[in-house]
Design an enzyme around this catalytic site. Structure first.
Site, PDB file in Angstrom:
ATOM      1  N   ALA A 137      -3.665  12.371  11.017  1.00 17.13           N
ATOM      2  CA  ALA A 137      -3.706  10.900  11.054  1.00 17.13           C
ATOM      3  C   ALA A 137      -2.792  10.352  12.154  1.00 17.13           C
ATOM      4  CB  ALA A 137      -3.286  10.336   9.696  1.00 17.13           C
ATOM      5  N   THR A 138      -1.641  10.997  12.345  1.00 20.39           N
ATOM      6  CA  THR A 138      -0.696  10.515  13.365  1.00 20.39           C
ATOM      7  C   THR A 138      -1.291  10.671  14.766  1.00 20.39           C
ATOM      8  OG1 THR A 138       1.104  11.191  11.925  1.00 20.39           O
ATOM      9  CG2 THR A 138       1.688  10.792  14.210  1.00 20.39           C
ATOM     10  N   GLU A 178       0.850  -1.201   0.000  1.00 19.31           N
ATOM     11  CA  GLU A 178       0.000   0.000   0.000  1.00 19.31           C
ATOM     12  C   GLU A 178       0.884   1.250   0.000  1.00 19.31           C
ATOM     13  OE1 GLU A 178      -3.828   0.900   2.520  1.00 19.31           O
ATOM     14  OE2 GLU A 178      -2.073   1.562   3.643  1.00 19.31           O
TER      15      GLU A 178
HETATM   16  P1  0O2 Z   1      -1.454   0.852  10.650  1.00 19.82           P
HETATM   17  O1  0O2 Z   1      -1.073   0.849  12.086  1.00 19.82           O
HETATM   18  O2  0O2 Z   1      -1.142   2.141   9.988  1.00 19.82           O
HETATM   19  O3  0O2 Z   1      -0.891  -0.310   9.913  1.00 19.82           O
HETATM   20  P2  0O2 Z   1      -9.986  -0.630   7.700  1.00 19.82           P
HETATM   21  O4  0O2 Z   1     -10.850  -1.798   7.414  1.00 19.82           O
HETATM   22  O5  0O2 Z   1     -10.627   0.693   7.383  1.00 19.82           O
HETATM   23  O6  0O2 Z   1      -9.390  -0.657   9.051  1.00 19.82           O
HETATM   24  P3  0O2 Z   1      -8.440  -1.356   5.355  1.00 19.82           P
HETATM   25  O7  0O2 Z   1      -9.663  -1.892   4.738  1.00 19.82           O
HETATM   26  O8  0O2 Z   1      -7.264  -2.265   5.447  1.00 19.82           O
HETATM   27  O9  0O2 Z   1      -8.709  -0.723   6.799  1.00 19.82           O
HETATM   28  O10 0O2 Z   1      -7.966  -0.217   4.444  1.00 19.82           O
HETATM   29  P4  0O2 Z   1      -7.837   1.322   4.696  1.00 19.82           P
HETATM   30  O11 0O2 Z   1      -9.099   1.889   5.215  1.00 19.82           O
HETATM   31  O12 0O2 Z   1      -7.346   1.834   3.395  1.00 19.82           O
HETATM   32  O13 0O2 Z   1      -6.739   1.442   5.841  1.00 19.82           O
HETATM   33  C1  0O2 Z   1      -5.419   1.109   5.644  1.00 19.82           C
HETATM   34  C2  0O2 Z   1      -4.538   2.025   6.449  1.00 19.82           C
HETATM   35  O14 0O2 Z   1      -4.919   3.384   6.274  1.00 19.82           O
HETATM   36  C3  0O2 Z   1      -4.617   1.834   7.955  1.00 19.82           C
HETATM   37  O15 0O2 Z   1      -3.834   0.759   8.352  1.00 19.82           O
HETATM   38  C4  0O2 Z   1      -4.105   3.176   8.457  1.00 19.82           C
HETATM   39  O16 0O2 Z   1      -2.701   3.275   8.299  1.00 19.82           O
HETATM   40  C5  0O2 Z   1      -4.760   4.112   7.491  1.00 19.82           C
HETATM   41  N1  0O2 Z   1      -6.083   4.510   7.987  1.00 19.82           N
HETATM   42  C6  0O2 Z   1      -7.260   4.138   7.496  1.00 19.82           C
HETATM   43  N2  0O2 Z   1      -8.265   4.691   8.209  1.00 19.82           N
HETATM   44  C7  0O2 Z   1      -7.695   5.453   9.160  1.00 19.82           C
HETATM   45  C8  0O2 Z   1      -8.221   6.294  10.208  1.00 19.82           C
HETATM   46  O17 0O2 Z   1      -9.420   6.464  10.401  1.00 19.82           O
HETATM   47  N3  0O2 Z   1      -7.304   6.929  10.998  1.00 19.82           N
HETATM   48  C9  0O2 Z   1      -5.951   6.780  10.825  1.00 19.82           C
HETATM   49  N4  0O2 Z   1      -5.144   7.441  11.646  1.00 19.82           N
HETATM   50  N5  0O2 Z   1      -5.444   5.986   9.851  1.00 19.82           N
HETATM   51  C10 0O2 Z   1      -6.298   5.327   9.044  1.00 19.82           C
HETATM   52  P5  0O2 Z   1      -4.071   0.089   9.759  1.00 19.82           P
HETATM   53  O18 0O2 Z   1      -3.795  -1.356   9.609  1.00 19.82           O
HETATM   54  O19 0O2 Z   1      -5.429   0.420  10.289  1.00 19.82           O
HETATM   55  O20 0O2 Z   1      -3.038   0.761  10.698  1.00 19.82           O
END
Ligand code: 0O2
Length: 270
Positions: A152-153, A140
């Site tokens: 976001a952080t 990604e």
């Molecule tokens: P990390 O710790 O960064 O690895 P979802 O089902 O929405 O939870 P999905 O379907 O995998 O997630 O895809 P999405 O929505 O594209 O999210 C992938 C990553 O985008 C997340 O990874 C976060 O890094 C970021 N992200 C998505 N939504 C949010 C949000 O509401 N707030 C923040 N701060 N980041 C977000 P991870 O695995 O959740 O986290």
């Protein structure tokens, strides 16, 4: 899966992150070397921790044998831009690359998440080469502005603290902050060309000063110390004027003088 198998699984993803971070940082350097504005401000990357992968698999009910297919962000690269307009430019630059295959995009910039999260995600395939041969990996790439990244952080830390049950009053504040981020990005976009001009001219000045000092240093070897000191004093005087046109003029003149000394030293060597 035991710990050694995790290590084996994640190794190629580590390589992929390192390669892509290096490639994007190099892209930025190429822009800077040409004195051009770069839509990439900074790049970072990470491989998800095992516990974070396990949490996601549990949350989304993903079986172990579909882990690599369904956890799209085992490896992630984040590109930070200064302006919203840069996001599209970076995304196009990525789409045009032959070493990256874009599968699909998630546009959370136009379609902000309920949480207030904004960012542009590209789900890509990238091939790494290991001792076991080529391996095509899903990854990604997140592209966002510095302001979006700040939000976001901070929100991510709160999610960690409250285990996804952020109290309503904090959620409201975060939502207000998300709207303030939109306003901030819009304001910055409205003065984008002035900011870009200022940054390019400061980059140009740094390069010219480095060039001038380099020429002065080289001249020490081929001419008298007294003469070089005079040139150096003149440089300090012009630099203090804070006048770009004067500095450019001095730079060009010094270049010609240095070129003359270079030619002279080559003739002497022959
Ligand atoms: P990390 O710790 O960064 O690895 P979802 O089902 O929405 O939870 P999905 O379907 O995998 O997630 O895809 P999405 O929505 O594209 O999210 C992938 C990553 O985008 C997340 O990874 C976060 O890094 C970021 N992200 C998505 N939504 C949010 C949000 O509401 N707030 C923040 N701060 N980041 C977000 P991870 O695995 O959740 O986290």
């Amino acid at each position: 899966m035991d710990i050694l198998l995790w290590h084996k699984l994640l190794g190629p993803y580590e390589l992929a992150v390192q390669e892509l971070v290096l490639k994007f940082r190099h892209m930025k350097k190429e822009y800077q070397d040409r004195g051009m504005y770069c839509p990439i401000e900074s790049v970072e990357g990470r491989v998800k921790t095992v516990s974070s992968i396990l949490d996601k698999m549990k949350r989304k009910n993903i079986p172990m044998d579909q882990l690599e297919e369904l956890v799209e962000d085992i490896a992630g690269v984040r590109i930070i831009c200064q302006f919203v307009e840069d996001i599209e430019k970076v995304s196009r630059m990525i789409e045009e690359r032959s070493d990256i295959e874009v599968q699909y995009e998630k546009d959370y910039v136009k379609n902000m998440k309920e949480s207030g999260y904004r960012s542009y995600h590209l789900i890509i395939f990238y091939t790494v080469h290991t001792l076991e041969g080529p391996k095509k990996l899903q990854m990604e790439i997140q592209i966002r502005t510095m302001a979006m990244d700040f939000w976001a952080t901070v929100e991510h830390s709160l999610q960690y603290k409250y285990k996804e049950r952020i109290p309503e009053h904090i959620k409201r504040r975060l939502s207000n902050a998300a709207n303030a981020i939109i306003a901030l990005d819009n304001e910055m976009s409205s003065v984008r060309s002035e900011i870009m001009d200022a940054q390019l001219s400061s980059q140009l000045q740094h390069r010219m000063v480095a060039d001038i000092l380099n020429n002065i240093e080289n001249m020490y070897r081929v001419t008298s110390q007294r003469e070089v000191e005079k040139i150096q004093e003149e440089f300090y005087r012009i630099y203090a004027l804070n006048d770009m046109a004067e500095l450019k003029h001095f730079h060009t003149q010094l270049d010609m003088i240095a070129e003359g000394y270079r030619a002279q030293s080559v003739t002497e060597d022959l």
